[in-house]
Design a protein around this motif. Sequence first.
Motif, mmCIF file in Angstrom:
data_model
loop_
_atom_site.group_PDB
_atom_site.id
_atom_site.type_symbol
_atom_site.label_atom_id
_atom_site.label_comp_id
_atom_site.label_asym_id
_atom_site.label_seq_id
_atom_site.Cartn_x
_atom_site.Cartn_y
_atom_site.Cartn_z
ATOM 1 N N LEU A 71 18.546 8.947 -114.379
ATOM 2 C CA LEU A 71 18.379 9.344 -112.978
ATOM 3 C C LEU A 71 19.584 8.947 -112.130
ATOM 4 O O LEU A 71 19.892 9.613 -111.139
ATOM 5 C CB LEU A 71 17.107 8.715 -112.398
ATOM 6 N N LEU A 74 21.884 11.844 -112.275
ATOM 7 C CA LEU A 74 21.144 13.102 -112.265
ATOM 8 C C LEU A 74 21.972 14.289 -111.780
ATOM 9 O O LEU A 74 21.853 15.396 -112.292
ATOM 10 C CB LEU A 74 19.894 12.953 -111.397
ATOM 11 N N PHE A 79 22.231 17.711 -119.645
ATOM 12 C CA PHE A 79 21.108 17.157 -120.396
ATOM 13 C C PHE A 79 21.005 17.882 -121.735
ATOM 14 O O PHE A 79 20.623 19.048 -121.794
ATOM 15 C CB PHE A 79 19.824 17.288 -119.581
ATOM 16 N N GLU A 84 15.617 14.485 -122.338
ATOM 17 C CA GLU A 84 16.422 14.368 -121.116
ATOM 18 C C GLU A 84 16.137 15.526 -120.174
ATOM 19 O O GLU A 84 16.047 15.345 -118.945
ATOM 20 C CB GLU A 84 17.903 14.317 -121.470
ATOM 21 N N GLN A 85 16.006 16.723 -120.700
ATOM 22 C CA GLN A 85 15.726 17.894 -119.871
ATOM 23 C C GLN A 85 14.371 17.758 -119.177
ATOM 24 O O GLN A 85 14.238 18.090 -117.994
ATOM 25 C CB GLN A 85 15.751 19.153 -120.743
ATOM 26 N N ALA A 88 14.646 15.048 -116.363
ATOM 27 C CA ALA A 88 15.379 15.557 -115.199
ATOM 28 C C ALA A 88 14.522 16.533 -114.404
ATOM 29 O O ALA A 88 14.485 16.485 -113.163
ATOM 30 C CB ALA A 88 16.670 16.227 -115.653
ATOM 31 N N GLU A 92 13.031 16.084 -110.478
ATOM 32 C CA GLU A 92 13.313 17.025 -109.393
ATOM 33 C C GLU A 92 12.029 17.598 -108.806
ATOM 34 O O GLU A 92 11.940 17.825 -107.592
ATOM 35 C CB GLU A 92 14.235 18.130 -109.903
ATOM 36 N N HIS A 121 15.661 22.509 -116.305
ATOM 37 C CA HIS A 121 16.704 22.114 -117.255
ATOM 38 C C HIS A 121 16.316 22.366 -118.710
ATOM 39 O O HIS A 121 17.104 22.098 -119.607
ATOM 40 C CB HIS A 121 17.033 20.629 -117.069
#
Length: 356
Positions: A71, A74, A79, A84-85, A88, A92, A121
């Motif tokens: 983060l 970010l 990613f 990770e995707q 993220a 958001e 993402h």
Amino acid sequence: MDYTRLDIRLGQDLVKLVAGVDEFKGRWDALKTLAPDRLQSLRKVATIESIGSSTRIEGAKLTDAQVETLLTNLKTQSFQTRDEQEVAGYAEAMDLVFQAWDDMAVTENHIRQLHKTLLRHSTKDERHRGGYKTLDNHVVAFGPDGEELGVVFATASPFDTPREMEALVAWTQKAIREEALHPLLIIAVFIVQFLAIHPFQDGNGRLSRVLTTLMLLRAGYAYVPYASLESVVEENKGQYYNALRRTQKTLAEEPDWEPWIGFFLRALKKQASVLAARVADEDMREKSQQRLHPLSQQILELFHDANRLTLSQVVKLTNANRNTVKVRMRELVASGHISQHGKARATWYELERART
């Protein structure tokens, strides 16, 4: 489900849980007497816990520490992994809710918007972001070697999904507007029905928890951003799925609401208890800090702007004698204000509350 026949009658235990959550809601204005930077710190910890827990419930593996690191970068980081995707995207979506909850009524458009943000993402989900499912996505059980064992719960068909979502959202808006049920019961019904429909190809579990936060904020539960409901769910994951399934299997005939509503209310009560304890802990820390040596107070202030610091960094930032800083750092560790990690030259420090 025929919403015109919806009838929820709570036992005495569940009535007490509703009253307990509402009592904390009323106390929150008196409890949030901490300095703004300390409230911000509580919110940061809760946000990291929420994102980490919600994604791990669905199979992600990132720890809270890894989530925090991700983060921090970010806005500039790409990613690569699925985990990770998902982290993220969840971050958001939660940020959107925290920023705009007052303008985000529970509508199909807003639900789709949040889903699109949630999967923003996720390269694997690019084709169906923000769109209802086009293929069946029944909940299935898997064996230890990944083999499919069979359908645990049959969700709505792609053909029926738009109609069922329209009916669910219409009932929810009407129930909120007419105050037909207690707000917590409206949220509980919405979530269990949303997950029974499973309207999107993927991301339904994560989105249900984002929507829970949105609906709680809109119902006046302003403390929600400061303690993670998702972490409570993760700690009781087996009970969570069991409660969902027990209620969902009865929805077509005579719904048995008690399993799901009971779990939901107990999770909310635990969330409030965690926050009350953390606020009390912060109050004690604040009073303790007022009695600290001025250099110790200065050092603690540095940690509000940095996740971690080394002794050399503290010496440089305070422009104080290295040996004096060592003494003050030892005192801060002993008093529980900061924690020490590593050894020798690799030693670093962080605020103790960041790990609570």
